[in-house]
Scaffold this motif. Structure first.
Motif, PDB file in Angstrom:
ATOM      1  N   GLY A  16       0.820  -1.197   0.000  1.00 57.11           N
ATOM      2  CA  GLY A  16       0.000   0.000   0.000  1.00 57.11           C
ATOM      3  C   GLY A  16       0.854   1.248   0.000  1.00 57.11           C
ATOM      4  O   GLY A  16       2.093   1.177   0.084  1.00 57.11           O
ATOM      5  N   TYR A  17       0.202   2.400  -0.099  1.00 58.33           N
ATOM      6  CA  TYR A  17       0.901   3.685  -0.153  1.00 58.33           C
ATOM      7  C   TYR A  17       0.222   4.677   0.783  1.00 58.33           C
ATOM      8  O   TYR A  17      -0.993   4.661   0.949  1.00 58.33           O
ATOM      9  N   LYS A  18       1.012   5.524   1.397  1.00 57.10           N
ATOM     10  CA  LYS A  18       0.501   6.531   2.313  1.00 57.10           C
ATOM     11  C   LYS A  18       1.485   7.686   2.369  1.00 57.10           C
ATOM     12  O   LYS A  18       2.587   7.614   1.803  1.00 57.10           O
ATOM     13  N   ILE A  19       1.113   8.752   3.048  1.00 53.25           N
ATOM     14  CA  ILE A  19       2.040   9.862   3.238  1.00 53.25           C
ATOM     15  C   ILE A  19       2.254  10.073   4.731  1.00 53.25           C
ATOM     16  O   ILE A  19       1.402   9.735   5.552  1.00 53.25           O
ATOM     17  N   ALA A  20       3.414  10.604   5.087  1.00 53.23           N
ATOM     18  CA  ALA A  20       3.753  10.841   6.486  1.00 53.23           C
ATOM     19  C   ALA A  20       4.867  11.879   6.547  1.00 53.23           C
ATOM     20  O   ALA A  20       5.512  12.191   5.536  1.00 53.23           O
ATOM     21  N   HIS A  21       5.085  12.415   7.738  1.00 50.52           N
ATOM     22  CA  HIS A  21       6.172  13.362   7.943  1.00 50.52           C
ATOM     23  C   HIS A  21       7.364  12.642   8.567  1.00 50.52           C
ATOM     24  O   HIS A  21       7.206  11.919   9.559  1.00 50.52           O
ATOM     25  N   PRO A  22       8.560  12.802   8.003  1.00 47.44           N
ATOM     26  CA  PRO A  22       9.740  12.208   8.636  1.00 47.44           C
ATOM     27  C   PRO A  22      10.080  12.959   9.913  1.00 47.44           C
ATOM     28  O   PRO A  22       9.940  14.191   9.977  1.00 47.44           O
ATOM     29  N   VAL A  23      10.508  12.240  10.944  1.00 46.04           N
ATOM     30  CA  VAL A  23      10.850  12.863  12.224  1.00 46.04           C
ATOM     31  C   VAL A  23      12.180  12.315  12.723  1.00 46.04           C
ATOM     32  O   VAL A  23      12.572  11.196  12.391  1.00 46.04           O
ATOM     33  N   LEU A  24      12.852  13.122  13.527  1.00 46.90           N
ATOM     34  CA  LEU A  24      14.137  12.757  14.122  1.00 46.90           C
ATOM     35  C   LEU A  24      14.032  12.941  15.625  1.00 46.90           C
ATOM     36  O   LEU A  24      13.486  13.946  16.090  1.00 46.90           O
ATOM     37  N   SER A  25      14.546  11.980  16.386  1.00 40.59           N
ATOM     38  CA  SER A  25      14.477  12.083  17.841  1.00 40.59           C
ATOM     39  C   SER A  25      15.291  13.277  18.326  1.00 40.59           C
ATOM     40  O   SER A  25      16.207  13.753  17.644  1.00 40.59           O
ATOM     41  N   GLN A  26      14.973  13.763  19.495  1.00 43.96           N
ATOM     42  CA  GLN A  26      15.620  14.956  20.037  1.00 43.96           C
ATOM     43  C   GLN A  26      17.131  14.785  20.151  1.00 43.96           C
ATOM     44  O   GLN A  26      17.891  15.724  19.932  1.00 43.96           O
ATOM     45  N   ASP A  66     -12.220   2.916  14.092  1.00 42.90           N
ATOM     46  CA  ASP A  66     -11.403   3.320  12.950  1.00 42.90           C
ATOM     47  C   ASP A  66      -9.910   3.274  13.282  1.00 42.90           C
ATOM     48  O   ASP A  66      -9.102   3.949  12.653  1.00 42.90           O
ATOM     49  N   CYS A  67      -9.531   2.469  14.292  1.00 42.37           N
ATOM     50  CA  CYS A  67      -8.129   2.373  14.686  1.00 42.37           C
ATOM     51  C   CYS A  67      -7.337   1.546  13.669  1.00 42.37           C
ATOM     52  O   CYS A  67      -7.895   0.830  12.844  1.00 42.37           O
ATOM     53  N   GLY A  68      -6.026   1.632  13.772  1.00 41.23           N
ATOM     54  CA  GLY A  68      -5.144   0.895  12.874  1.00 41.23           C
ATOM     55  C   GLY A  68      -4.447   1.822  11.895  1.00 41.23           C
ATOM     56  O   GLY A  68      -4.797   2.996  11.751  1.00 41.23           O
ATOM     57  N   PHE A  69      -3.439   1.301  11.233  1.00 41.71           N
ATOM     58  CA  PHE A  69      -2.777   2.047  10.165  1.00 41.71           C
ATOM     59  C   PHE A  69      -3.697   2.104   8.951  1.00 41.71           C
ATOM     60  O   PHE A  69      -4.526   1.218   8.739  1.00 41.71           O
ATOM     61  N   HIS A  70      -3.525   3.140   8.149  1.00 42.71           N
ATOM     62  CA  HIS A  70      -4.320   3.297   6.935  1.00 42.71           C
ATOM     63  C   HIS A  70      -3.398   3.502   5.731  1.00 42.71           C
ATOM     64  O   HIS A  70      -2.364   4.159   5.850  1.00 42.71           O
ATOM     65  N   CYS A  71      -3.779   2.957   4.605  1.00 43.69           N
ATOM     66  CA  CYS A  71      -3.053   3.211   3.355  1.00 43.69           C
ATOM     67  C   CYS A  71      -4.013   3.017   2.191  1.00 43.69           C
ATOM     68  O   CYS A  71      -5.120   2.495   2.360  1.00 43.69           O
ATOM     69  N   VAL A  72      -3.597   3.442   1.018  1.00 43.44           N
ATOM     70  CA  VAL A  72      -4.414   3.295  -0.189  1.00 43.44           C
ATOM     71  C   VAL A  72      -3.748   2.287  -1.125  1.00 43.44           C
ATOM     72  O   VAL A  72      -2.554   2.000  -1.021  1.00 43.44           O
ATOM     73  N   HIS A  73      -4.545   1.739  -2.049  1.00 40.24           N
ATOM     74  CA  HIS A  73      -4.016   0.761  -2.994  1.00 40.24           C
ATOM     75  C   HIS A  73      -3.144   1.417  -4.066  1.00 40.24           C
ATOM     76  O   HIS A  73      -2.145   0.837  -4.493  1.00 40.24           O
ATOM     77  N   ASP A  74      -3.550   2.594  -4.501  1.00 46.10           N
ATOM     78  CA  ASP A  74      -2.958   3.214  -5.675  1.00 46.10           C
ATOM     79  C   ASP A  74      -1.919   4.267  -5.285  1.00 46.10           C
ATOM     80  O   ASP A  74      -2.206   5.168  -4.482  1.00 46.10           O
ATOM     81  N   ARG A  75      -0.735   4.177  -5.854  1.00 46.85           N
ATOM     82  CA  ARG A  75       0.327   5.142  -5.569  1.00 46.85           C
ATOM     83  C   ARG A  75      -0.090   6.559  -5.962  1.00 46.85           C
ATOM     84  O   ARG A  75       0.174   7.522  -5.249  1.00 46.85           O
ATOM     85  N   ALA A  76      -0.759   6.689  -7.114  1.00 49.91           N
ATOM     86  CA  ALA A  76      -1.172   8.014  -7.587  1.00 49.91           C
ATOM     87  C   ALA A  76      -2.140   8.674  -6.608  1.00 49.91           C
ATOM     88  O   ALA A  76      -2.112   9.895  -6.424  1.00 49.91           O
ATOM     89  N   ALA A  77      -2.988   7.887  -5.972  1.00 47.22           N
ATOM     90  CA  ALA A  77      -3.935   8.449  -4.995  1.00 47.22           C
ATOM     91  C   ALA A  77      -3.190   9.021  -3.797  1.00 47.22           C
ATOM     92  O   ALA A  77      -3.572  10.055  -3.249  1.00 47.22           O
ATOM     93  N   ALA A  78      -2.136   8.340  -3.361  1.00 53.16           N
ATOM     94  CA  ALA A  78      -1.340   8.851  -2.242  1.00 53.16           C
ATOM     95  C   ALA A  78      -0.561  10.099  -2.663  1.00 53.16           C
ATOM     96  O   ALA A  78      -0.471  11.067  -1.895  1.00 53.16           O
ATOM     97  N   GLU A  79      -0.023  10.096  -3.856  1.00 53.83           N
ATOM     98  CA  GLU A  79       0.724  11.262  -4.346  1.00 53.83           C
ATOM     99  C   GLU A  79      -0.181  12.483  -4.438  1.00 53.83           C
ATOM    100  O   GLU A  79       0.259  13.620  -4.222  1.00 53.83           O
ATOM    101  N   ALA A  80      -1.463  12.271  -4.771  1.00 53.91           N
ATOM    102  CA  ALA A  80      -2.400  13.386  -4.886  1.00 53.91           C
ATOM    103  C   ALA A  80      -2.572  14.114  -3.555  1.00 53.91           C
ATOM    104  O   ALA A  80      -2.824  15.323  -3.527  1.00 53.91           O
TER     105      ALA A  80
END
Length: 245
Positions: A16-26, A66-80
């Motif tokens: 699957g595909y999703k978007i997220a923000h990269p983070v770095l520990s303190q 509605d708990c749990g991780f979420h993602c979409v099937h299509d890469r283009a949908a996530a890019e949108a």
């Protein structure tokens, strides 16, 4: 009569595909991601298990929650999703859906995931990213990062894409997306050759050529920034001496 969902037994875990923000520990020792919606309060690593954000005593993904991780099937949908203003600084993740999951028309809600690839978009100036730098916000104990080219890093806290992959571990690959448009300046064009994969596939013996190019470009950008600051301090010092004479 209780509704029962059909059970699937795929030969291999779904992708699957999703978007997220990269983070770095303190302390700069660990890297990971944080979600863009309700789950954004709980940063996660490359391999992670979901938990119910409502504190309910069930294992995600529960059918009536509605708990749990979420993602979409299509890469283009996530890019949108990256087109919206609030998500411009996010990265695109390709994930392997692990454990129990519920399939929907456009994606999955699931219990466990492995992030295989993170694609980092161009810097805000349009040049390919060579680093992930302080985005100006974060979570408790986590510094949010955003794409940055060598010319825009300056004195901000930052890590190269290869360094982020190493800190995240678990075989994560980090890929820089191509530039938005041709860049005319020599400073921004210099690291263009690193727009390919600069992930954590480096051999134990050392880094590959793309990683070294990115490290060198980032180091040069920092040196240029420090030199400009020293030049400004020198000008102020000269002016103060002249005034006293």
């Amino acid at each position: 009569m209780r509704l029962r969902l059909p059970t699937e037994h795929p030969p291999e875990p779904p992708t699957g595909y999703k978007i997220a923000h990269p983070v770095l520990s303190q302390d700069g020792a660990r890297a990971g991601f944080t979600g863009v919606s309700l789950g954004g309060a709980l940063p996660y690593g490359v391999v992670a298990d979901a938990s119910c954000l409502y504190g309910r005593r069930h294992r995600p993904p529960a059918r009536l929650c509605d708990c749990g991780f979420h993602c979409v099937h299509d890469r283009a949908a996530a890019e949108a999703l990256l087109c919206t203003a609030e998500h411009r600084g996010a990265v695109l993740l390709e994930v392997t859906v692990l454990g129990a999951y519920i399939r929907f028309e456009h994606g999955f809600r699931y219990a466990r995931q492995r992030v295989r690839t993170a694609t980092v978009g161009p810097c805000g100036c349009g040049a390919p990213a060579v680093a992930l730098a302080d985005a100006g916000w974060g979570r408790p104990g986590r510094l949010a990062l955003a794409a940055a080219c060598a010319g825009c890093v300056r004195g901000r806290t930052s890590v190269t894409l290869a360094a982020f992959a190493r800190l995240a571990g678990e075989g994560l690959r980090v890929v820089a997306a191509p530039a938005v448009a041709p860049v005319a300046s020599a400073t921004a064009a210099a690291p263009a050759s690193v727009s390919r994969t600069v992930g954590a596939a480096a051999l134990p013996g050392g880094l590959g050529v793309p990683e070294l190019v990115a490290e060198a470009a980032l180091l040069q950008a920092r040196l240029d920034w420090f030199q400009s600051q020293l030049a400004r301090l020198g000008e102020h010092g000269t002016g103060g001496t002249a005034g006293r004479d």
